[in-house]
Motif scaffolding. Structure first.
Motif, PDB file in Angstrom:
ATOM      1  N   LEU A 117      -8.440  -3.171   5.264  1.00  0.00           N
ATOM      2  CA  LEU A 117      -9.452  -3.163   4.883  1.00  0.00           C
ATOM      3  C   LEU A 117     -10.300  -4.172   6.146  1.00  0.00           C
ATOM      4  O   LEU A 117     -10.736  -5.104   5.798  1.00  0.00           O
ATOM      5  N   LEU A 158     -10.152   8.260   0.688  1.00  0.00           N
ATOM      6  CA  LEU A 158     -10.119   8.504   2.025  1.00  0.00           C
ATOM      7  C   LEU A 158     -11.561   9.382   2.649  1.00  0.00           C
ATOM      8  O   LEU A 158     -11.181  10.584   2.609  1.00  0.00           O
ATOM      9  N   CYS A 215     -10.516   1.817   6.622  1.00  0.00           N
ATOM     10  CA  CYS A 215      -9.717   2.308   6.387  1.00  0.00           C
ATOM     11  C   CYS A 215      -8.904   2.652   8.171  1.00  0.00           C
ATOM     12  O   CYS A 215      -9.076   3.534   8.348  1.00  0.00           O
ATOM     13  N   TRP A 226       0.965  -1.422   0.038  1.00  0.00           N
ATOM     14  CA  TRP A 226       0.227  -0.019   0.048  1.00  0.00           C
ATOM     15  C   TRP A 226       0.727   1.157  -0.105  1.00  0.00           C
ATOM     16  O   TRP A 226       1.843   1.488   0.147  1.00  0.00           O
ATOM     17  N   VAL A 274      -2.134  -1.218   7.686  1.00  0.00           N
ATOM     18  CA  VAL A 274      -2.894  -0.637   6.846  1.00  0.00           C
ATOM     19  C   VAL A 274      -4.019  -2.484   6.843  1.00  0.00           C
ATOM     20  O   VAL A 274      -3.398  -2.826   6.392  1.00  0.00           O
TER      21      VAL A 274
END
Length: 133
Positions: free
Chosen positions: A47, A28, A56, A5, A45
């Motif tokens: 999801l 975001l 997130c 990411w 991170v």
């Protein structure tokens, strides 16, 4: 994810997933300001899919040091079923019963859902309310 990411560095309002899952760039939305933290502090991170959308989550590495000094006072606590706890001075705190109140709410929402006609938009709304609860 620790890798795969990349946060948009100039605005920090978008994240791009560069792994082979095919997710791509996500915008975001929210009031939490990522400019407060350095990009090196973000360790992971995630999801997360909830009933009302996708979220997130950013896991940060922050050193927090809280200095406390002992007060040298002691109290006695009795934890029970009728009262949540009772201290040595006789103060009682009632049991909050979060589970029971949550069960009652879910029970009511399930009854409302079962009364709706299948395929209707009101049933979809009732199903969404039940999923959130």
């Amino acid at each position: 994810k620790q890798t795969g990411w990349q946060l948009n560095l100039e605005s920090r309002k978008a994240i791009t997933f560069t792994d082979k899952k095919g997710i791509g760039r996500l915008r975001l939305v929210g009031s939490y300001d990522l400019h407060f933290y350095q990009p090196e502090q973000i360790k992971r991170v995630r999801l997360v899919r909830r009933a009302n959308g996708y979220y997130c989550q950013f896991i940060l590495s922050v050193d927090v040091q809280i200095k406390t000094e002992p007060t040298n006072k002691t109290i006695g606590l009795d934890v029970g079923l009728s009262a949540f706890y009772t201290d040595d001075q006789g103060n009682k705190v009632d049991n909050p019963k979060f589970l029971r109140t949550g069960e009652k709410k879910i029970k009511r929402l399930q009854r409302q859902l079962s009364r709706k006609q299948k395929g209707s938009s009101n049933r979809k709304k009732a199903r969404q309310k039940l999923a959130k609860a």
